[in-house]
Design a protein around this motif. Sequence first.
Motif, short mmCIF file in Angstrom:
data_model
loop_
_atom_site.label_atom_id
_atom_site.label_comp_id
_atom_site.label_asym_id
_atom_site.label_seq_id
_atom_site.Cartn_x
_atom_site.Cartn_y
_atom_site.Cartn_z
N THR A 162 0.98 -1.34 0.05
CA THR A 162 -0.09 0.08 -0.10
C THR A 162 0.60 0.96 0.00
OG1 THR A 162 0.03 -0.69 2.47
CG2 THR A 162 -1.95 -1.15 1.56
N PRO A 163 0.39 2.80 -0.63
CA PRO A 163 -0.73 2.22 -0.76
C PRO A 163 -1.45 1.84 -2.63
CG PRO A 163 0.46 4.42 -0.88
CD PRO A 163 1.09 3.35 -0.06
N SER A 164 -2.50 1.85 -2.96
CA SER A 164 -2.60 1.15 -3.77
C SER A 164 -3.18 2.50 -4.76
CB SER A 164 -3.64 0.40 -4.22
OG SER A 164 -5.09 1.58 -3.76
N VAL A 165 -2.85 2.27 -6.51
CA VAL A 165 -2.77 3.29 -7.30
C VAL A 165 -3.84 4.14 -7.20
CG1 VAL A 165 -2.48 3.81 -9.39
CG2 VAL A 165 -0.45 2.11 -8.43
N GLU A 166 -5.36 3.35 -7.07
CA GLU A 166 -6.18 4.21 -7.12
C GLU A 166 -6.37 5.07 -5.64
OE1 GLU A 166 -6.77 0.26 -9.35
OE2 GLU A 166 -5.53 0.62 -7.56
N GLN A 167 -5.88 4.06 -4.48
CA GLN A 167 -5.78 5.25 -3.44
C GLN A 167 -4.61 6.46 -3.10
OE1 GLN A 167 -7.51 4.08 -0.23
NE2 GLN A 167 -7.59 7.04 -0.60
N ALA A 168 -4.49 6.22 -3.66
CA ALA A 168 -2.80 6.97 -3.71
C ALA A 168 -3.50 8.08 -4.70
CB ALA A 168 -1.45 6.80 -4.74
N ILE A 169 -4.45 8.02 -6.15
CA ILE A 169 -5.02 9.12 -7.34
C ILE A 169 -6.48 9.57 -6.14
CG2 ILE A 169 -6.50 9.13 -9.51
CD1 ILE A 169 -5.20 6.37 -10.32
N ALA A 170 -6.66 9.09 -5.21
CA ALA A 170 -7.84 9.43 -4.42
C ALA A 170 -6.71 10.85 -3.64
CB ALA A 170 -8.65 8.90 -3.98
N ASP A 171 -6.27 10.34 -3.33
CA ASP A 171 -5.14 11.49 -2.25
C ASP A 171 -4.56 12.45 -2.87
OD1 ASP A 171 -6.44 9.16 -0.42
OD2 ASP A 171 -3.95 8.65 0.06
N ALA A 172 -3.87 12.23 -4.66
CA ALA A 172 -3.35 13.21 -5.14
C ALA A 172 -3.79 14.08 -6.04
CB ALA A 172 -2.69 12.63 -5.68
N THR A 173 -6.11 13.97 -5.94
CA THR A 173 -6.97 14.66 -7.08
C THR A 173 -7.56 15.73 -5.40
OG1 THR A 173 -7.91 12.27 -7.26
CG2 THR A 173 -8.97 14.33 -7.72
N THR A 174 -6.77 16.91 -6.65
CA THR A 174 -7.28 18.19 -6.19
C THR A 174 -8.33 18.99 -7.19
OG1 THR A 174 -5.67 19.31 -6.99
CG2 THR A 174 -5.16 18.39 -4.46
N GLU A 175 -9.00 19.42 -6.58
CA GLU A 175 -10.37 20.47 -7.91
C GLU A 175 -9.82 21.36 -8.77
OE1 GLU A 175 -14.26 22.95 -7.05
OE2 GLU A 175 -12.82 22.51 -5.77
N GLY A 176 -10.08 20.48 -10.10
CA GLY A 176 -9.47 21.35 -11.30
C GLY A 176 -8.58 21.20 -11.45
N ARG A 177 -7.86 19.88 -11.30
CA ARG A 177 -6.91 19.17 -12.13
C ARG A 177 -6.81 17.34 -11.79
NH1 ARG A 177 -3.32 22.03 -13.31
NH2 ARG A 177 -2.20 23.72 -12.00
#
Length: 237
Positions: A162-177
Motif C-alpha cells: 500500500t497505498p494502491s495506485v487507486e488510493q494514491a490517485i484519490a489522495d492526490a486529486t485536487t479540484e480542477g486538476r
Amino acid sequence: MRNVPALVLVAHGTANATGQRTVLQVRAQVQRRLPGVRVVDAYVDVQLPRLRDVVDSLVREEIPTVIVPLLLSTGYHVEVDVARAAAAPLVTAAPPLGPHPVLAQILRDRLAEAGATTSDPVVLAAAGSSRPGAALAVQVVAERLALLRPGRVTAGFASATTPSVEQAIADATTEGRRVYVASYLLGHGFFHERLRRLDARVTAPIGADRRIAELAIERYRTAARSFSTRPVPAFVA
C-alpha cells in the motif's frame, strides 16, 4: 569472446508483444554498444528462455557471466531467482536498475510527453512487491522525481503493498486538476494495461530508452570487474 564475460539481461517476461519488443530493443542497443560481448535476454516468468536455462548453458561453456536485471527494484525475482542463478560458478549479478537517478529523469520526460505541467499532481505507479526493500526503492525514485518538478509526487502500487495506485490517485486529486500517473514499468504488459483503465492520464512506460541501455552497461561493467583476470570491453557510443 570466450574470455569476455557474457551479459544476460533478465526481465520479468510478458505475454504482451509490445512489452516483449521493448526488452529486445534494449538488448539490441546494448549489443551495439558492446560489440565484443555476448549479450542475451532471459526471463524469470511468462517467457522463454528462462534465466536458469540460459545461465546453465553459459556455465557449461565455462563462460564467465554477468546477470543484469532489467527490473526496477529489488523483490522476489531479484532476491530469489537472480540470486540462485548467480550462485553458479563463474556467475555474478548486478543490482536492479532502480533506484538509479536516471530513472527519475526518464519519468520526468514521459510526464512531459503526456502533457503534464510541473504543477500537476503525479502518482508514481509501481508494480509492487511484498519485499520491504522494494517499496523503499520506489519511494526514493518518487522523491527524486519530485526534485525534478515542483508538483506533488506520490508513490502507489499495483499489487502486494500500500497505498494502491487507486488510493494514491484519490489522495492526490485536487479540484480542477486531473492526476497524472507515471508508469514506473519497463514496458507494456499486465500492470500497464491495468493502469490505462484508471481515471487518470497515464504516461507511456519507461521503454527502450537509450539511457536504460547505458545504465545496463554501467551495471555490467561494474559487476564484470569481479572477474579480475577477464577484460572488460570498452563502451561504444
